[in-house]
Design a protein around this motif. Structure first.
Motif, PDB file in Angstrom:
ATOM      1  N   ALA A  14     -89.669 111.359  68.027  1.00 34.02           N
ATOM      2  CA  ALA A  14     -88.509 111.174  67.067  1.00 34.02           C
ATOM      3  C   ALA A  14     -88.943 111.522  65.546  1.00 34.02           C
ATOM      4  O   ALA A  14     -89.962 110.953  64.992  1.00 34.02           O
ATOM      5  CB  ALA A  14     -87.961 109.731  67.131  1.00 34.02           C
ATOM      6  N   ILE A  15     -88.339 112.459  64.847  1.00 36.11           N
ATOM      7  CA  ILE A  15     -88.787 112.752  63.516  1.00 36.11           C
ATOM      8  C   ILE A  15     -87.511 111.929  62.674  1.00 36.11           C
ATOM      9  O   ILE A  15     -86.518 112.333  62.730  1.00 36.11           O
ATOM     10  CB  ILE A  15     -88.764 114.129  63.363  1.00 36.11           C
ATOM     11  CG1 ILE A  15     -89.866 114.730  64.105  1.00 36.11           C
ATOM     12  CG2 ILE A  15     -88.875 114.349  61.795  1.00 36.11           C
ATOM     13  CD1 ILE A  15     -89.898 116.103  63.961  1.00 36.11           C
ATOM     14  N   HIS A  16     -87.963 110.889  61.538  1.00 34.57           N
ATOM     15  CA  HIS A  16     -86.945 110.502  60.734  1.00 34.57           C
ATOM     16  C   HIS A  16     -86.918 110.941  59.414  1.00 34.57           C
ATOM     17  O   HIS A  16     -88.101 110.805  58.816  1.00 34.57           O
ATOM     18  CB  HIS A  16     -87.372 108.914  60.757  1.00 34.57           C
ATOM     19  CG  HIS A  16     -87.359 108.306  62.099  1.00 34.57           C
ATOM     20  ND1 HIS A  16     -85.954 108.172  62.910  1.00 34.57           N
ATOM     21  CD2 HIS A  16     -88.044 107.669  62.752  1.00 34.57           C
ATOM     22  CE1 HIS A  16     -86.589 107.341  63.901  1.00 34.57           C
ATOM     23  NE2 HIS A  16     -87.679 107.328  64.013  1.00 34.57           N
ATOM     24  N   ILE A  17     -86.258 111.764  58.936  1.00 43.07           N
ATOM     25  CA  ILE A  17     -86.321 112.407  57.512  1.00 43.07           C
ATOM     26  C   ILE A  17     -86.134 111.208  56.485  1.00 43.07           C
ATOM     27  O   ILE A  17     -85.113 110.685  56.506  1.00 43.07           O
ATOM     28  CB  ILE A  17     -85.342 113.574  57.576  1.00 43.07           C
ATOM     29  CG1 ILE A  17     -85.510 114.467  58.224  1.00 43.07           C
ATOM     30  CG2 ILE A  17     -85.505 113.895  55.910  1.00 43.07           C
ATOM     31  CD1 ILE A  17     -86.983 115.381  58.433  1.00 43.07           C
ATOM     32  N   LEU A  18     -87.037 111.085  55.712  1.00 43.57           N
ATOM     33  CA  LEU A  18     -87.166 109.782  54.683  1.00 43.57           C
ATOM     34  C   LEU A  18     -86.877 110.455  53.469  1.00 43.57           C
ATOM     35  O   LEU A  18     -86.013 109.806  52.554  1.00 43.57           O
ATOM     36  CB  LEU A  18     -88.294 109.214  54.676  1.00 43.57           C
ATOM     37  CG  LEU A  18     -89.217 108.719  55.848  1.00 43.57           C
ATOM     38  CD1 LEU A  18     -90.319 108.008  55.581  1.00 43.57           C
ATOM     39  CD2 LEU A  18     -88.174 107.626  56.304  1.00 43.57           C
ATOM     40  N   SER A  19     -87.101 111.588  53.234  1.00 40.37           N
ATOM     41  CA  SER A  19     -86.854 112.309  51.590  1.00 40.37           C
ATOM     42  C   SER A  19     -87.237 113.539  51.930  1.00 40.37           C
ATOM     43  O   SER A  19     -87.900 114.218  52.608  1.00 40.37           O
ATOM     44  CB  SER A  19     -87.965 111.657  50.506  1.00 40.37           C
ATOM     45  OG  SER A  19     -87.383 112.151  49.299  1.00 40.37           O
ATOM     46  N   THR A  20     -86.305 114.396  51.147  1.00 39.47           N
ATOM     47  CA  THR A  20     -86.270 115.805  50.963  1.00 39.47           C
ATOM     48  C   THR A  20     -85.913 116.476  49.586  1.00 39.47           C
ATOM     49  O   THR A  20     -85.003 115.855  48.936  1.00 39.47           O
ATOM     50  CB  THR A  20     -85.681 116.569  52.084  1.00 39.47           C
ATOM     51  OG1 THR A  20     -86.224 117.984  52.274  1.00 39.47           O
ATOM     52  CG2 THR A  20     -84.185 116.608  52.057  1.00 39.47           C
TER      53      THR A  20
END
Length: 112
Positions: A14-20
């Motif tokens: 599982a990849i949780h995008i925190l900031s971009t």
């Protein structure tokens, strides 16, 4: 967006995008015990910091075992993957530059 809306599933990982931004994407990866992230490559430089667990990072055929508090850099366009040891799940903080617009596009599609 909620954490669930910011999450992509790739097999067991599982990849949780925190900031971009345009230049950087930061995510945390959850790997169940024994999980294997498939071998892949991309044009982004990547740094992985192990938060918990014991993980084998393969880059261009060379395997490095890391534990909590250790990090590894993956150069752009190098084949790599992660294998979580079977004793416990793993958590990795990952940063990519430039940003992973491919992942952001998948998130956008999945929330529509």
């Amino acid at each position: 967006m909620t954490k669930q809306q910011n999450t992509l599933q790739f097999g067991d990982v599982a990849i949780h995008i925190l900031s971009t931004s345009d230049e950087l994407t930061v995510a945390d990866l959850d790997l169940p015990a024994g999980a294997v992230a498939s071998i892949h490559q991309h044009p982004h430089e990547e740094v992985n910091y192990v938060v918990s667990g014991v993980l084998d990072f393969m880059c261009n055929g060379e395997v490095t075992t890391l534990r909590a508090g250790e990090a590894i850099r993956i150069p752009p366009n190098h084949s790599h993957n992660i294998v979580c040891h079977p004793d416990a799940p793993g958590k990795v903080l990952t940063a990519w530059t430039p940003s992973r617009q491919d992942l952001i596009a998948k998130l956008t599609k999945s929330t529509k």
